[in-house]
Each structure stands twice: as C-alpha cells, then as structure tokens.
Design a protein around this motif. Structure first.
Motif, PDB file in Angstrom:
ATOM      1  N   HIS A   1      19.633  -6.414  -1.084  1.00 57.47           N
ATOM      2  CA  HIS A   1      18.979  -6.618   0.203  1.00 57.47           C
ATOM      3  C   HIS A   1      19.764  -5.949   1.330  1.00 57.47           C
ATOM      4  N   THR A   2      19.065  -5.384   2.262  1.00 57.89           N
ATOM      5  CA  THR A   2      19.516  -4.637   3.452  1.00 57.89           C
ATOM      6  C   THR A   2      20.045  -3.232   3.140  1.00 57.89           C
ATOM      7  N   LYS A   3      20.238  -2.892   1.879  1.00 59.01           N
ATOM      8  CA  LYS A   3      20.556  -1.508   1.532  1.00 59.01           C
ATOM      9  C   LYS A   3      20.015  -1.170   0.145  1.00 59.01           C
ATOM     10  N   ALA A   4      18.738  -1.497  -0.056  1.00 59.26           N
ATOM     11  CA  ALA A   4      18.128  -1.290  -1.369  1.00 59.26           C
ATOM     12  C   ALA A   4      17.863   0.195  -1.637  1.00 59.26           C
ATOM     13  N   ARG A   5      17.800   0.542  -2.906  1.00 64.00           N
ATOM     14  CA  ARG A   5      17.508   1.925  -3.310  1.00 64.00           C
ATOM     15  C   ARG A   5      16.126   1.981  -3.945  1.00 64.00           C
ATOM     16  N   ILE A   6      15.376   3.022  -3.602  1.00 67.96           N
ATOM     17  CA  ILE A   6      14.032   3.163  -4.177  1.00 67.96           C
ATOM     18  C   ILE A   6      14.158   3.576  -5.643  1.00 67.96           C
ATOM     19  N   GLU A   7      13.399   2.895  -6.498  1.00 67.65           N
ATOM     20  CA  GLU A   7      13.421   3.228  -7.924  1.00 67.65           C
ATOM     21  C   GLU A   7      12.147   3.932  -8.372  1.00 67.65           C
ATOM     22  N   SER A   8      11.014   3.520  -7.809  1.00 62.53           N
ATOM     23  CA  SER A   8       9.771   4.194  -8.189  1.00 62.53           C
ATOM     24  C   SER A   8       8.699   3.941  -7.139  1.00 62.53           C
ATOM     25  N   ILE A   9       7.702   4.820  -7.166  1.00 58.65           N
ATOM     26  CA  ILE A   9       6.563   4.653  -6.249  1.00 58.65           C
ATOM     27  C   ILE A   9       5.290   4.871  -7.047  1.00 58.65           C
ATOM     28  N   ASP A  10       4.326   3.994  -6.835  1.00 59.69           N
ATOM     29  CA  ASP A  10       3.036   4.163  -7.497  1.00 59.69           C
ATOM     30  C   ASP A  10       2.112   4.859  -6.499  1.00 59.69           C
ATOM     31  N   SER A  11       1.818   6.116  -6.781  1.00 60.16           N
ATOM     32  CA  SER A  11       1.089   6.888  -5.763  1.00 60.16           C
ATOM     33  C   SER A  11      -0.435   6.806  -5.913  1.00 60.16           C
ATOM     34  N   GLU A  12      -0.888   6.047  -6.924  1.00 59.63           N
ATOM     35  CA  GLU A  12      -2.329   6.012  -7.228  1.00 59.63           C
ATOM     36  C   GLU A  12      -3.177   5.564  -6.031  1.00 59.63           C
ATOM     37  N   LYS A  13      -2.742   4.456  -5.428  1.00 61.21           N
ATOM     38  CA  LYS A  13      -3.506   3.882  -4.318  1.00 61.21           C
ATOM     39  C   LYS A  13      -3.536   4.848  -3.123  1.00 61.21           C
ATOM     40  N   ILE A  14      -2.414   5.489  -2.894  1.00 62.42           N
ATOM     41  CA  ILE A  14      -2.336   6.432  -1.761  1.00 62.42           C
ATOM     42  C   ILE A  14      -3.328   7.578  -1.986  1.00 62.42           C
ATOM     43  N   ARG A  15      -3.314   8.103  -3.222  1.00 64.80           N
ATOM     44  CA  ARG A  15      -4.233   9.212  -3.528  1.00 64.80           C
ATOM     45  C   ARG A  15      -5.690   8.781  -3.359  1.00 64.80           C
ATOM     46  N   ALA A  16      -5.986   7.578  -3.813  1.00 67.71           N
ATOM     47  CA  ALA A  16      -7.373   7.094  -3.727  1.00 67.71           C
ATOM     48  C   ALA A  16      -7.814   7.052  -2.264  1.00 67.71           C
ATOM     49  N   GLU A  17      -6.933   6.572  -1.398  1.00 71.73           N
ATOM     50  CA  GLU A  17      -7.277   6.485   0.034  1.00 71.73           C
ATOM     51  C   GLU A  17      -7.382   7.880   0.649  1.00 71.73           C
ATOM     52  N   LEU A  18      -6.467   8.778   0.266  1.00 72.85           N
ATOM     53  CA  LEU A  18      -6.532  10.154   0.787  1.00 72.85           C
ATOM     54  C   LEU A  18      -7.849  10.802   0.369  1.00 72.85           C
ATOM     55  N   ASN A  19      -8.235  10.528  -0.868  1.00 69.93           N
ATOM     56  CA  ASN A  19      -9.468  11.138  -1.373  1.00 69.93           C
ATOM     57  C   ASN A  19     -10.722  10.592  -0.688  1.00 69.93           C
ATOM     58  N   GLN A  20     -10.558   9.429  -0.036  1.00 69.40           N
ATOM     59  CA  GLN A  20     -11.657   8.886   0.770  1.00 69.40           C
ATOM     60  C   GLN A  20     -11.645   9.493   2.174  1.00 69.40           C
ATOM     61  N   GLY A  21     -10.703  10.383   2.428  1.00 69.33           N
ATOM     62  CA  GLY A  21     -10.638  11.043   3.735  1.00 69.33           C
ATOM     63  C   GLY A  21      -9.871  10.253   4.785  1.00 69.33           C
ATOM     64  N   ARG A  22      -9.079   9.263   4.343  1.00 74.19           N
ATOM     65  CA  ARG A  22      -8.339   8.450   5.322  1.00 74.19           C
ATOM     66  C   ARG A  22      -6.928   8.975   5.517  1.00 74.19           C
ATOM     67  N   VAL A  23      -6.419   8.736   6.727  1.00 77.27           N
ATOM     68  CA  VAL A  23      -4.994   8.940   6.953  1.00 77.27           C
ATOM     69  C   VAL A  23      -4.304   7.715   6.357  1.00 77.27           C
ATOM     70  N   VAL A  24      -3.299   7.941   5.524  1.00 75.25           N
ATOM     71  CA  VAL A  24      -2.589   6.802   4.921  1.00 75.25           C
ATOM     72  C   VAL A  24      -1.289   6.585   5.689  1.00 75.25           C
ATOM     73  N   VAL A  25      -1.153   5.413   6.261  1.00 74.67           N
ATOM     74  CA  VAL A  25      -0.011   5.103   7.124  1.00 74.67           C
ATOM     75  C   VAL A  25       0.884   4.098   6.409  1.00 74.67           C
ATOM     76  N   ILE A  26       2.120   4.473   6.173  1.00 74.79           N
ATOM     77  CA  ILE A  26       3.002   3.624   5.357  1.00 74.79           C
ATOM     78  C   ILE A  26       4.228   3.193   6.161  1.00 74.79           C
ATOM     79  N   ALA A  27       4.545   1.913   6.062  1.00 75.81           N
ATOM     80  CA  ALA A  27       5.713   1.380   6.769  1.00 75.81           C
ATOM     81  C   ALA A  27       6.981   1.977   6.163  1.00 75.81           C
TER      82      ALA A  27
END
Ligand code: ADP
Ligand code: ASP
Ligand code: MG
Length: 448
Positions: A143-169
């Motif tokens: 916590h407070t200095k975590a390292r990214i291990e993986s990202i599931d990009s499926e949902k992002i692609r689905a939204e992009l393919n719907q023509g949306r801007v995908v905004v990620i925190a």
C-alpha cells in the motif's frame, strides 16, 4: 466510426512481469504506423486544477478524437488535492495506516475523471470514466507504493470501439484481495505508460505545466533549456534524482516495453521532449541535466560495532518494511572498533525508519540514532560522463566556490550526487547549470 485492427483485438490481458519476467502477447508495433491511432494522454494535477481547466483539456482531447483517433485519457487529482488528503490523514493518526491511506488518496482521481467525462458529454461527445479496479489494474499489496502487475484491456477496448473516450483514474490499482492500492506520489505517469504498453497504443503523451524535460527545473532556473530528445537511461537517472516531471517507474516501464513518451505542455501546442532509446547524438553531451531532490531525509546510527554482518542487521529490517534506502556512508573509528552508519530515505518514510531503528539499536549494540530532514540531494547527470574524467571534481569545485558544504557523495557511471543543506538548493542548481554550460545546446565533447 472506429475499426480496431486485428492486432489490437488479440491481446486482452497484459502482464507486467518482474517476478515471472513474462510479457506474452506483446510485440512493439511503433515501427509500423497504422492509419488510425490509439492515443494515451495523461494530464497532471495543474492541467486539471479547476473546472475551467478540465473543460479545456476535454476540448483538446476531443480535437484529437475528431481526427479519427481512439482516446484513452489518464488523469491526476486536481493540483494540491493529494497533499490536502495526506494532511487530513496526518491529523487522524501519527503514522497513518497505509491501507486506509490508499482508500483516502485514491479519491482525488475519482473526482477529476468523473468531472472530465461530464465535460465531454456536455461538449456533445461520449466518454466513460473508470477507477483502477474497474479496468483491473492489478497491483501487488504494498500500500502507498504498489507496483502494477497486469492490466485487463478488454473493457477499455470495448468502450473505445463504441466510440467513447475512456477516462481512467491515474495512480491507483487493486490488489488480489480487492483492496484499493496507490502507486506512490506522481504515479499517474506510470498508469499512463502501463496502459500504453498494454493497449499497444500508437503514442503516449504526458501533458504537464512545462513544455517538456529541461536541463534542470525551469521553475527554479531561468536558463533551463528544453531537451528535444532524451534516452530512457538518462531520463531514468533524472527522474530517480528528483526531476519529478516524469515518475521514475513510468520510465522503467517505457524502456522495458519500448514505449516512446512525448512530454509536453497542456497549455501550448509546442513540440515537447521525446523520451526514447539512446542514439549517437545523445552521447555527445557530457552533462545533460542538473537535478535536486528535497524529498529525502538523513539518518545516522552512531557507535555501531564494526563487525561483519552489521550492515545486514541494520538494513534488512528496513527493507522488510519496504523502505527504500538511497545513499549509504560508513565512517569507521579505528580506535574504538565502532562505526557510524549514515544513509538517506524518502522523507515520508523518515519517522517510520527512526522509530524502527530506535527499537533496533539495543539489539545490535549501537549507541544512538538521529536524523535531519533539511537536506537536498543535488546531482549532475549525463550518459557522456561514462568516458570523461574530471566531471565530479568540477562539481565539487563549483559547490566549494559558492561556500556550499557537501556531506555525502555518491556516483554511478552517468551521475554524481551530493547531499547539501536544503537552503542552498537553488544556488547550487544555478551555479552547476552555468558551470556545465547547459543553457547551450549541442555542446560537443570536443568543445568542453
Ligand atoms: P504533473 O502534475 O503534471 O504530473 P509535476 O509537478 O509532477 O506535474 O511535474 C512537472 C514539474 O516538474 C514542473 O512544473 C517542474 O517544476 C518540475 N521539474 C523538475 N525538474 C524538471 C526538469 N528537468 N524538466 C522539467 N520539469 C522539471
Ligand atoms: N495525485 C497523485 C499525486 O499527487 C498522483 C499524480 O498526480 O500522479 O502524487
Ligand atoms: Mg507528476
């Protein structure tokens, strides 16, 4: 209408493997330009510091989208917000619980992403905002200095393919227990690069309040010069030594996955700085930058028995607490068979480290522990230093001429760092910038 390429659809889950070393499914594709681009743009705190600024950024993003690009936007919290939250936490608990700290700190980015999506909708287009756990930015549990291990990009692609801007925190993820984690201060840069790698984006743009990476912080040295292109290695050194314009872990990821980063200003259209692989021209510069880091603290353990294994006894419990130690100096007192061990840690870990050592000194037979926080680490960086002598001695002479005392020194192939009193930071930066003529571009090795 958006038509994803076959290549973009194949890989859904992207693993950032340190432990397993795996990066399956990933090949660099920046060599072969496609007609329609997938662009990851990250905007820092000052860029989204007010409703008006968020609207302006939304317009900028939509201009890029209207040219036929798919847009993934990563946002920081509004400027000052994360500091405000840190301050609130410190009013609740002397050493805030790190899990709860992440619950708190991650809220800053939730505000900006949702406001941004509203601004896009108000402008007549479509956007959807996501927190780290909604797009499965999986991290470890530090916590407070975590390292990214993986990202599931499926949902992002689905939204992009719907023509949306995908905004990620930015700056946040989720651990295996489902708890929110944060990546450490400045971590939104890392979110952006990780997403660019996972999505095989055509470009990764980091928008900030200056026009790129400079020879030193342009906010404290008027003569600072913008660097057009800088190697990953040099940028890693600059970032690790205090140039906070890019978070160091974002550069590590960019280097590993060959993501070119374009650092540029939110407020102008000017070409910024490209962070890319090293080439011959870059090697021509002996010193390419001066950095300072006020974010460290110094601790001295005095009267340590000078015997084999003592360093491990001091530093193992510290690393077990995930505290990173930077410079270390050991002074030996030949007469008494005792030594003093002085080292630096990140300032936010200072109190915790002191507390830990106060409990430890009796066990290891040391006499006392003390520390101070009013220090700055000042560094000169340059890949050309590898083949040149006399750079460190020039640095020491420049500081001596200004009457600045050096209390610790460390060097690597391409950097020299000195710890000095914090109050001399600006003076030291300007003097070194002048001495190494960093305001002049393309100073070749022969000319120096
Ligand atoms: P953001 O909120 O956009 O992430 P940061 O504050 O993290 O922005 O980083 C940008 C700041 O980095 C600049 O305002 C500048 O003061 C500082 N900085 C320090 N060193 C450098 C450098 N070598 N080049 C550019 N900016 C630098
Ligand atoms: N909001 C976080 C911070 O201020 C993360 C970031 O801005 O990159 O450190
Ligand atoms: Mg930043």
């Amino acid at each position: 209408m958006f038509v994803p390429t076959a290549g973009k659809d194949v890989v859904c889950r992207f693993v950032f493997g340190v432990a397993c070393g795996c990066s399956f499914g990933f090949t660099s594709k920046w060599e072969s330009k496609e007609i329609m681009a997938l662009i990851v743009q990250k905007f820092g705190g000052t860029s989204v510091g007010s409703p008006a600024k968020i609207k302006a950024v939304a317009e900028r993003v939509l201009r890029n989208k209207s040219q036929g690009n798919q847009m993934v936007v990563v946002l920081s919290a509004m400027s000052g917000e994360t500091n405000r939250l840190v301050d609130l936490a410190s009013q609740m608990q002397e050493l805030p619980d790190t899990r709860e700290m992440d619950m708190l700190l991650s809220t800053g980015e939730q505000v900006t992403v949702s406001l941004f999506a509203m601004a896009v909708k108000e402008a007549g287009d479509d956007a959807v905002s996501f927190l780290g756990d909604q797009v499965k930015i999986k991290t470890d549990s530090v916590h407070t200095k975590a390292r990214i291990e993986s990202i599931d990009s499926e949902k992002i692609r689905a939204e992009l393919n719907q023509g949306r801007v995908v905004v990620i925190a930015g700056f946040q993820g989720v651990n295996e227990k489902g708890d929110i984690t944060t990546l450490g201060r400045g971590g939104s840069d890392t979110t952006a690069v990780a997403l660019a790698a996972a999505l095989k984006a055509d470009s990764c743009e980091i928008y900030t309040d200056v026009e790129g990476v400079y020879t030193t912080d342009p906010n404290i040295c008027a003569k600072a010069r913008k660097i057009d292109r800088i190697s990953y290695d040099e940028m890693l050194e600059l970032a690790s030594l205090g140039a906070k314009v890019l978070d160091i872990r974002s550069v590590t990821l960019a280097k590993r996955y060959k993501v070119p980063i374009h650092v540029r200003s939110t407020f102008t259209e000017t070409e910024g700085t490209w962070v890319i692989e090293e080439d011959k021209q870059m090697e021509g510069l002996i010193v390419s930058g001066v950095t300072y880091n006020k974010n460290e603290a110094r601790i001295t353990v005095s009267g340590v028995p000078n015997q084999p294994g003592i360093a491990a006894k001091i530093f193992t419990p510290i690393s077990d607490e995930n505290i990173i130690v930077d410079m270390i100096i050991q002074n030996q007192d030949a007469g008494k068979g005792k030594a003093d061990m002085t080292f630096t840690v990140i300032r936010s870990d200072y109190e915790r480290t002191l507390k830990l050592l106060q409990q430890l000194i009796k066990k290891i037979g040391a006499e006392s522990v003390q520390g101070d926080t009013d220090i700055t680490k000042i560094s000169i960086v340059g890949v050309g230093m590898r083949n040149h002598s006399g750079i460190a001695s020039t640095m020491f002479s420049v500081l001596a001429k200004e009457g600045i005392n050096i209390s610790m020194i460390s060097t690597s192939e391409i950097k020299v760092s000195c710890v000095i009193e914090e109050k001399y930071t600006e003076l030291a930066v300007r003097a070194l910038h002048d001495a190494f003529e960093l305001d002049k571009s393309n100073v070749s090795i022969e000319e120096q």
